[in-house]
Design a protein around this motif. Structure first.
Motif, PDB file in Angstrom:
ATOM      1  N   ARG A 298       0.457  13.447   0.746  1.00 30.44           N
ATOM      2  CA  ARG A 298       0.945  14.582   1.129  1.00 30.44           C
ATOM      3  C   ARG A 298       0.189  15.236   2.642  1.00 30.44           C
ATOM      4  O   ARG A 298       0.435  15.503   3.534  1.00 30.44           O
ATOM      5  CB  ARG A 298       1.029  15.784   0.132  1.00 30.44           C
ATOM      6  N   GLY A 299      -1.056  14.922   2.443  1.00 31.35           N
ATOM      7  CA  GLY A 299      -2.357  15.257   3.460  1.00 31.35           C
ATOM      8  C   GLY A 299      -1.967  14.348   4.648  1.00 31.35           C
ATOM      9  O   GLY A 299      -2.031  14.843   5.623  1.00 31.35           O
ATOM     10  N   ALA A 300      -1.894  13.187   4.446  1.00 33.80           N
ATOM     11  CA  ALA A 300      -1.882  12.212   5.399  1.00 33.80           C
ATOM     12  C   ALA A 300      -0.561  12.285   6.099  1.00 33.80           C
ATOM     13  O   ALA A 300      -0.375  12.419   7.365  1.00 33.80           O
ATOM     14  CB  ALA A 300      -1.915  10.675   4.920  1.00 33.80           C
ATOM     15  N   VAL A 301       0.652  12.631   5.354  1.00 32.40           N
ATOM     16  CA  VAL A 301       1.919  12.810   5.946  1.00 32.40           C
ATOM     17  C   VAL A 301       2.078  13.940   7.033  1.00 32.40           C
ATOM     18  O   VAL A 301       2.447  13.825   8.004  1.00 32.40           O
ATOM     19  CB  VAL A 301       3.046  12.863   4.997  1.00 32.40           C
ATOM     20  N   ALA A 302       1.473  14.937   6.344  1.00 34.46           N
ATOM     21  CA  ALA A 302       1.299  16.406   7.307  1.00 34.46           C
ATOM     22  C   ALA A 302       0.494  16.283   8.256  1.00 34.46           C
ATOM     23  O   ALA A 302       0.833  16.616   9.629  1.00 34.46           O
ATOM     24  CB  ALA A 302       0.939  17.492   6.442  1.00 34.46           C
ATOM     25  N   ASP A 303      -0.570  15.610   8.462  1.00 33.86           N
ATOM     26  CA  ASP A 303      -1.674  15.452   9.412  1.00 33.86           C
ATOM     27  C   ASP A 303      -0.963  14.646  10.690  1.00 33.86           C
ATOM     28  O   ASP A 303      -1.242  14.846  11.762  1.00 33.86           O
ATOM     29  CB  ASP A 303      -2.901  14.776   8.924  1.00 33.86           C
ATOM     30  N   LEU A 304      -0.261  13.481  10.041  1.00 30.28           N
ATOM     31  CA  LEU A 304       0.048  12.392  11.182  1.00 30.28           C
ATOM     32  C   LEU A 304       1.570  12.583  11.253  1.00 30.28           C
ATOM     33  O   LEU A 304       2.057  11.711  12.382  1.00 30.28           O
ATOM     34  CB  LEU A 304      -0.243  10.765  10.490  1.00 30.28           C
ATOM     35  N   ASP A 305       2.022  13.430  10.787  1.00 28.92           N
ATOM     36  CA  ASP A 305       3.480  13.599  11.113  1.00 28.92           C
ATOM     37  C   ASP A 305       4.298  12.358  10.871  1.00 28.92           C
ATOM     38  O   ASP A 305       5.218  11.997  11.596  1.00 28.92           O
ATOM     39  CB  ASP A 305       3.954  14.234  12.247  1.00 28.92           C
ATOM     40  N   ALA A 306       3.785  11.775   9.953  1.00 33.04           N
ATOM     41  CA  ALA A 306       4.421  10.449   9.357  1.00 33.04           C
ATOM     42  C   ALA A 306       5.426  10.250   8.410  1.00 33.04           C
ATOM     43  O   ALA A 306       5.635  11.197   7.693  1.00 33.04           O
ATOM     44  CB  ALA A 306       3.425   9.579   8.767  1.00 33.04           C
ATOM     45  N   LEU A 307       6.155   9.272   8.331  1.00 28.76           N
ATOM     46  CA  LEU A 307       7.422   9.045   7.558  1.00 28.76           C
ATOM     47  C   LEU A 307       6.624   8.030   6.529  1.00 28.76           C
ATOM     48  O   LEU A 307       5.865   7.252   6.737  1.00 28.76           O
ATOM     49  CB  LEU A 307       8.599   8.221   8.116  1.00 28.76           C
ATOM     50  N   ILE A 308       7.415   7.987   5.192  1.00 24.62           N
ATOM     51  CA  ILE A 308       7.021   7.009   4.139  1.00 24.62           C
ATOM     52  C   ILE A 308       8.132   6.025   4.005  1.00 24.62           C
ATOM     53  O   ILE A 308       9.471   6.502   3.934  1.00 24.62           O
ATOM     54  CB  ILE A 308       6.942   7.556   2.924  1.00 24.62           C
ATOM     55  N   VAL A 309       7.824   4.716   4.050  1.00 30.24           N
ATOM     56  CA  VAL A 309       8.853   3.706   4.166  1.00 30.24           C
ATOM     57  C   VAL A 309       8.404   3.015   2.742  1.00 30.24           C
ATOM     58  O   VAL A 309       7.335   2.199   2.715  1.00 30.24           O
ATOM     59  CB  VAL A 309       8.663   2.910   5.307  1.00 30.24           C
ATOM     60  N   PRO A 310       9.284   2.900   1.678  1.00 30.26           N
ATOM     61  CA  PRO A 310       9.080   2.344   0.455  1.00 30.26           C
ATOM     62  C   PRO A 310       9.160   0.812   0.776  1.00 30.26           C
ATOM     63  O   PRO A 310      10.108   0.468   1.158  1.00 30.26           O
ATOM     64  CB  PRO A 310      10.105   2.890  -0.273  1.00 30.26           C
ATOM     65  N   VAL A 311       8.471   0.160   0.091  1.00 30.35           N
ATOM     66  CA  VAL A 311       8.443  -1.439   0.133  1.00 30.35           C
ATOM     67  C   VAL A 311       8.529  -1.859  -1.368  1.00 30.35           C
ATOM     68  O   VAL A 311       7.114  -2.532  -2.140  1.00 30.35           O
ATOM     69  CB  VAL A 311       7.124  -2.201   0.733  1.00 30.35           C
ATOM     70  N   PRO A 312       9.465  -1.489  -1.970  1.00 29.78           N
ATOM     71  CA  PRO A 312       9.625  -1.983  -3.479  1.00 29.78           C
ATOM     72  C   PRO A 312       9.526  -3.467  -3.630  1.00 29.78           C
ATOM     73  O   PRO A 312      10.294  -4.218  -2.978  1.00 29.78           O
ATOM     74  CB  PRO A 312      10.524  -1.181  -4.397  1.00 29.78           C
ATOM     75  N   ILE A 313       8.738  -4.113  -4.710  1.00 32.60           N
ATOM     76  CA  ILE A 313       8.913  -5.491  -4.944  1.00 32.60           C
ATOM     77  C   ILE A 313       9.597  -5.778  -6.280  1.00 32.60           C
ATOM     78  O   ILE A 313      10.538  -6.517  -6.154  1.00 32.60           O
ATOM     79  CB  ILE A 313       7.638  -6.234  -5.070  1.00 32.60           C
ATOM     80  N   SER A 314       9.424  -5.192  -7.402  1.00 40.20           N
ATOM     81  CA  SER A 314      10.015  -5.415  -8.796  1.00 40.20           C
ATOM     82  C   SER A 314      11.171  -4.335  -8.852  1.00 40.20           C
ATOM     83  O   SER A 314      11.076  -3.284  -8.743  1.00 40.20           O
ATOM     84  CB  SER A 314       9.031  -5.311  -9.605  1.00 40.20           C
ATOM     85  N   ALA A 315      12.256  -4.930  -9.280  1.00 39.19           N
ATOM     86  CA  ALA A 315      13.538  -4.204  -9.517  1.00 39.19           C
ATOM     87  C   ALA A 315      13.723  -4.248 -11.219  1.00 39.19           C
ATOM     88  O   ALA A 315      14.437  -3.581 -11.633  1.00 39.19           O
ATOM     89  CB  ALA A 315      14.741  -4.821  -9.141  1.00 39.19           C
ATOM     90  N   PHE A 316      12.747  -4.763 -11.848  1.00 36.59           N
ATOM     91  CA  PHE A 316      12.828  -4.716 -13.459  1.00 36.59           C
ATOM     92  C   PHE A 316      11.752  -4.142 -14.106  1.00 36.59           C
ATOM     93  O   PHE A 316      10.675  -3.903 -13.473  1.00 36.59           O
ATOM     94  CB  PHE A 316      12.878  -6.327 -13.740  1.00 36.59           C
ATOM     95  N   GLY A 317      12.100  -3.935 -15.364  1.00 38.07           N
ATOM     96  CA  GLY A 317      11.208  -3.063 -16.323  1.00 38.07           C
ATOM     97  C   GLY A 317      10.975  -1.924 -15.849  1.00 38.07           C
ATOM     98  O   GLY A 317      12.226  -1.053 -15.066  1.00 38.07           O
ATOM     99  N   PRO A 318       9.907  -1.225 -15.711  1.00 36.74           N
ATOM    100  CA  PRO A 318       9.712   0.262 -15.005  1.00 36.74           C
ATOM    101  C   PRO A 318       9.881  -0.620 -13.412  1.00 36.74           C
ATOM    102  O   PRO A 318       8.505  -1.202 -12.908  1.00 36.74           O
ATOM    103  CB  PRO A 318       8.236   0.629 -15.245  1.00 36.74           C
TER     104      PRO A 318
END
Length: 102
Positions: free
Chosen positions: A21-41
């Motif tokens: 939250r702090g980094a996104v606000a300070d840098l006005d950045a976007l969060i880009v998910p990079v999910p690897i596993s689609a199984f289990g949790p």
């Protein structure tokens, strides 16, 4: 974000959310998910749960139908914060800095 039993990151999600939250606000950045596993949790579920109120800052602009898509997404990032070895390797192989959650 890997929330499998062996990853032991459950209690850290609150602190991670605060840091992001702090980094996104300070840098006005976007969060880009990079999910690897689609199984289990799945990583995607863990990412959604961790980001919670940061959902409006998530840029999920393309699907991840193939491993090449995951590699490309990691390569688009300036920094990858991950609990997944594979996400870190996808980023590092393209000279993208990584913060590894251990």
């Amino acid at each position: 974000m890997r929330c499998a039993d062996y990853a032991s990151v459950g209690p850290a999600t609150t602190d991670l959310r605060k840091m992001l939250r702090g980094a996104v606000a300070d840098l006005d950045a976007l969060i880009v998910p990079v999910p690897i596993s689609a199984f289990g949790p799945s990583d995607a579920d863990a990412i959604r749960e961790t980001l919670d109120d940061l959902a409006e800052r998530v840029d999920d602009h393309r699907g991840l139908a193939a491993p090449e898509d995951i590699v490309a997404r990691a390569g688009d990032c300036c920094l990858v914060v991950t609990g997944s070895y594979h996400a870190a390797m996808c980023a590092l192989s393209q000279c993208v800095s990584v913060v590894a959650l251990i």
